[in-house]
Design an enzyme around this catalytic site. Sequence first.
Site, PDB file in Angstrom:
ATOM      1  N   HIS A 122     -21.951  39.008  38.665  1.00 50.61           N
ATOM      2  CA  HIS A 122     -23.025  38.160  38.139  1.00 50.61           C
ATOM      3  C   HIS A 122     -23.479  37.275  39.306  1.00 50.61           C
ATOM      4  O   HIS A 122     -22.669  36.908  40.167  1.00 50.61           O
ATOM      5  CB  HIS A 122     -22.452  37.315  37.008  1.00 50.61           C
ATOM      6  N   ASP A 199     -13.694  35.521  37.699  1.00 51.66           N
ATOM      7  CA  ASP A 199     -14.774  35.120  36.805  1.00 51.66           C
ATOM      8  C   ASP A 199     -14.403  35.672  35.428  1.00 51.66           C
ATOM      9  O   ASP A 199     -14.513  36.875  35.185  1.00 51.66           O
ATOM     10  CB  ASP A 199     -16.085  35.710  37.334  1.00 51.66           C
ATOM     11  N   GLN A 202     -16.588  36.921  30.761  1.00 51.58           N
ATOM     12  CA  GLN A 202     -16.629  37.965  29.728  1.00 51.58           C
ATOM     13  C   GLN A 202     -15.244  38.352  29.218  1.00 51.58           C
ATOM     14  O   GLN A 202     -15.144  39.043  28.201  1.00 51.58           O
ATOM     15  CB  GLN A 202     -17.345  39.224  30.265  1.00 51.58           C
ATOM     16  N   LYS A 225     -19.799  31.359  25.327  1.00 49.85           N
ATOM     17  CA  LYS A 225     -19.601  32.790  25.079  1.00 49.85           C
ATOM     18  C   LYS A 225     -18.372  33.033  24.201  1.00 49.85           C
ATOM     19  O   LYS A 225     -18.048  34.164  23.887  1.00 49.85           O
ATOM     20  CB  LYS A 225     -19.442  33.528  26.404  1.00 49.85           C
ATOM     21  N   CYS A 366     -28.681  39.181  35.296  1.00 47.05           N
ATOM     22  CA  CYS A 366     -28.221  38.324  36.408  1.00 47.05           C
ATOM     23  C   CYS A 366     -27.258  39.070  37.325  1.00 47.05           C
ATOM     24  O   CYS A 366     -26.278  38.501  37.830  1.00 47.05           O
ATOM     25  CB  CYS A 366     -27.567  37.043  35.897  1.00 47.05           C
TER      26      CYS A 366
HETATM   27  N1  PMP Z   1     -20.214  35.602  35.025  1.00 44.61           N
HETATM   28  C1  PMP Z   1     -20.368  36.543  34.111  1.00 44.61           C
HETATM   29  C2  PMP Z   1     -19.566  37.804  34.208  1.00 44.61           C
HETATM   30  C3  PMP Z   1     -21.259  36.341  33.056  1.00 44.61           C
HETATM   31  O1  PMP Z   1     -21.423  37.281  32.134  1.00 44.61           O
HETATM   32  C4  PMP Z   1     -21.996  35.131  32.994  1.00 44.61           C
HETATM   33  C5  PMP Z   1     -22.993  34.880  31.885  1.00 44.61           C
HETATM   34  N2  PMP Z   1     -23.832  35.950  31.608  1.00 44.61           N
HETATM   35  C6  PMP Z   1     -21.771  34.183  33.975  1.00 44.61           C
HETATM   36  C7  PMP Z   1     -20.887  34.442  34.973  1.00 44.61           C
HETATM   37  C8  PMP Z   1     -22.508  32.872  33.993  1.00 44.61           C
HETATM   38  O2  PMP Z   1     -22.182  32.127  32.881  1.00 44.61           O
HETATM   39  P1  PMP Z   1     -22.970  30.759  32.620  1.00 44.61           P
HETATM   40  O3  PMP Z   1     -24.413  31.118  32.545  1.00 44.61           O
HETATM   41  O4  PMP Z   1     -22.428  30.275  31.312  1.00 44.61           O
HETATM   42  O5  PMP Z   1     -22.658  29.862  33.757  1.00 44.61           O
END
Ligand code: PMP
Length: 413
Positions: A122, A199, A202, A225, A366
């Site tokens: 991401h 990270d 998920q 999430k 993203c």
């Molecule tokens: N890392 C991963 C794997 C994600 O799926 C996401 C959110 N889609 C993020 C980071 C970023 O999360 P946030 O927008 O809550 O900071």
Amino acid sequence: MFDVAKIRQDFPILSKTVYGKPLVYLDNAATSQKPRQVIQALVDYYEGYNSNVHRGVHALSMEATQRYEEARQKIADFIGAGSSEAVIFVRNTTEAINLVAGTWAVANLKTGDEILTTEMEHHSNLVPWQKLAKEKGIVLRFVPVTDQGTLDISNLDSLLNERTRLVAFNHMSNVLGTINPVDELTRAARAKGALVLLDGAQSVPHMPVNVQELDCDFMAFSGHKMMGPTGIGVLYVKPSIMDQMEPFLRGGEMVKQVWLEDATWNDLPMKFEAGTPNIADTIALGAAVDYLQALDMSQVRQHETQITAYALESFRELKEDLEMYGPEDLNIRGGIVSFYAHDVHPHDLGTMLDREGIAIRAGHHCAMPLVRDRLGKAATARASFYVYNTEEEVDQLVEALKQALRFFKGRAT
Ligand code: PMP
């Protein structure tokens, strides 16, 4: 027993209709829905004990402080952190990773040092490292992605060396659903003396996660999430490392003594929580953790594996029309199904499904280097599941997809 019908009753939004159709919410990887218990925790705070935390001597402040710190303990227990001191509250995963980049990495990495990350990150686990690379001359290396949507770790030896200081990767991909091989990557990182950042955006909401068993140094995840509110996230830092880190933001709350020209820092982890924190949302995240604990994370994982298996099987019918992504092995696959329809732009598909009350996501998620450069698509469509999703909803998705494909194919000829 995992009773989905009963669980659904806890989520008021799931009885909503969209364009006259019952809502089918399949955008959980973007953000999850919230149970009544979490919403009630917010109401209880604002109606019952709204007050600032930590320095207060009055009853409301003491109650708010106690509940805020209880939430920290709940989260520490949930991820097996060992101590609540290892839990720093931030806004989200993005801020958590920026905190590591802006403190530990700035202090410890020098020109020529290396960070190993992957092609399936991401942006929030990529762009902060790019800044560091540009400003400090750090070298970024990337574990490639195989055609099956897994990390190609066959050449780790050539990607890691004595200059590697950090290995930063997602536990579960938000595009492919791949659950990455933490053990192998962590062992390889340790062998070179590098730290590991996971990270967990998920993974933490969807499967049992124990940071000590995973042996990571940093773990970032977002409350929104995992049934919690937006605006609250977590950075876990191994206490021995946190101790050596400089503060991220400076001001009130994070100090012990302040003089006109100098200051000393508060105890861990408050040293990293400058200013009035997000009290209500933190307490509500504690309620979300209670909810998930009561469901049991292995049951959560099992339910989502079942739904994903059912979805992958159902999608086979459409294999002529769709390109599917991510590993087929459900042992390394979370509840995320990304696909690309040859004849329909993902945004058109998303819009047509929306008309049927079905919420999916269409875009680059993203993760442009993965979606645009590795998969070769400007966008994909993505359905992502959670505890309240059912096989009937997968049927509705597949039916609506068939209709959309028929419609667009008809127009193309
Ligand atoms: N890392 C991963 C794997 C994600 O799926 C996401 C959110 N889609 C993020 C980071 C970023 O999360 P946030 O927008 O809550 O900071």
